[in-house]
Design a protein around this motif. Sequence first.
Motif, short mmCIF file in Angstrom:
data_model
loop_
_atom_site.label_atom_id
_atom_site.label_comp_id
_atom_site.label_asym_id
_atom_site.label_seq_id
_atom_site.Cartn_x
_atom_site.Cartn_y
_atom_site.Cartn_z
N PRO A 9 1.42 -1.24 0.54
CA PRO A 9 -0.22 -0.40 0.12
C PRO A 9 0.79 1.28 0.29
CG PRO A 9 -0.62 -1.34 1.83
CD PRO A 9 0.70 -1.71 1.13
N LEU A 10 0.37 2.41 -0.81
CA LEU A 10 1.90 3.23 -0.94
C LEU A 10 0.27 4.41 -0.76
CD1 LEU A 10 3.04 2.25 -4.65
CD2 LEU A 10 3.76 1.87 -2.07
N LEU A 11 1.17 5.02 0.82
CA LEU A 11 -0.44 6.37 0.71
C LEU A 11 0.70 7.83 0.01
CD1 LEU A 11 -1.83 8.28 3.06
CD2 LEU A 11 0.18 8.61 4.40
N ALA A 34 -8.54 11.24 4.73
CA ALA A 34 -8.62 10.03 4.34
C ALA A 34 -7.17 10.02 3.76
CB ALA A 34 -9.69 9.62 3.67
N PRO A 35 -6.97 9.00 3.71
CA PRO A 35 -5.67 8.83 2.85
C PRO A 35 -6.12 9.03 1.65
CG PRO A 35 -6.43 6.69 3.52
CD PRO A 35 -7.53 7.69 4.33
N ILE A 36 -4.99 8.79 0.43
CA ILE A 36 -5.41 8.60 -0.91
C ILE A 36 -4.32 7.75 -1.24
CG2 ILE A 36 -5.29 9.89 -3.37
CD1 ILE A 36 -5.27 12.37 -2.08
N LEU A 37 -4.64 6.55 -1.85
CA LEU A 37 -3.94 5.34 -1.87
C LEU A 37 -3.50 4.69 -3.26
CD1 LEU A 37 -5.19 3.36 1.17
CD2 LEU A 37 -3.29 5.19 0.92
N ALA A 38 -2.85 4.56 -3.41
CA ALA A 38 -2.04 3.31 -4.78
C ALA A 38 -1.54 2.10 -3.49
CB ALA A 38 -1.06 4.29 -5.80
N ILE A 87 4.92 8.54 -6.43
CA ILE A 87 4.82 7.29 -7.55
C ILE A 87 6.52 7.01 -7.71
CG2 ILE A 87 4.27 5.28 -8.07
CD1 ILE A 87 1.72 5.65 -7.16
N PRO A 88 6.83 8.21 -8.04
CA PRO A 88 8.29 7.83 -8.45
C PRO A 88 9.31 7.44 -7.67
CG PRO A 88 7.64 9.00 -10.11
CD PRO A 88 7.08 8.87 -9.13
#
Length: 260
Positions: A9-11, A34-38, A87-88
């Motif tokens: 999980p990536l915050l 709220a978290p925004i996740l990828a 993300i990078p």
Amino acid sequence: MSRALRLWPLLTGTHRYEKLVSTRNRGHGLYIRAPILAYLIETPNGRILYDVGCNYAKIATPELRAKYFDPMRPLFDPPEMSDEQRIPRYLARLGLTHRDIDLVFLGHLHFDHAGGLCDLPGCEVHVQRDELAAAQSREDDGVLDDEIALSASWQVRQGEYQVATGVHAIATPGHTAGHMSMLIELPHGRPVILCGDAADLQENLSDEVAPGYCWQDNEALALASIRKLNKLARAENAELWPNHDFAFFNRQPPFPAWRD
């Protein structure tokens, strides 16, 4: 091997908004963070990103922040995102670059899920036909036009399919026209179902309450998808992961730890 290997999980940011955005007709006047996740998924035949978060430039640049996010007040505050949450930056901590991503799977096209594509040039992108058609119609105001500008190069799919070894696309329309969740079979422990925005909060699942925003106001379709996820979780003995729930996210292993 018939299973995926690892799940991170990536915050990618946070968002403060009125709770009724997540729970239909519940939470008027109550604001939640709220978290925004990828999610990064490693499989025997490649790496997948489920969603990619926001476009960092639109948050970090004052003029763009005002242009895109001020009109959303007071229901939504502008998202918060640091450079380290791109993300990078996560990929670099694993010794990877965007070139090591084999596929980006967009659960839906809202700005907090698709905006980060700008940081992943050249990646193969999967999206549902109904989702893209709704976005192109401009009837869904959660989609920003420039973030779907390269959609002619995307892989447009229809319905459920196996995305990769141990990774299955699950149709859960309702929040948006072509919303997709994802079932991930892992080597150890129970499978994981990434609900996406079919279920922002644990409350959506436990109480079977629709999200506040439903495509064409079709609450029944959104509820059917929540019930489908609950039924699938029982059948597969799977964990359901709500998408914007900090209490749930904080119970997951902190990056760079993973689930396997």
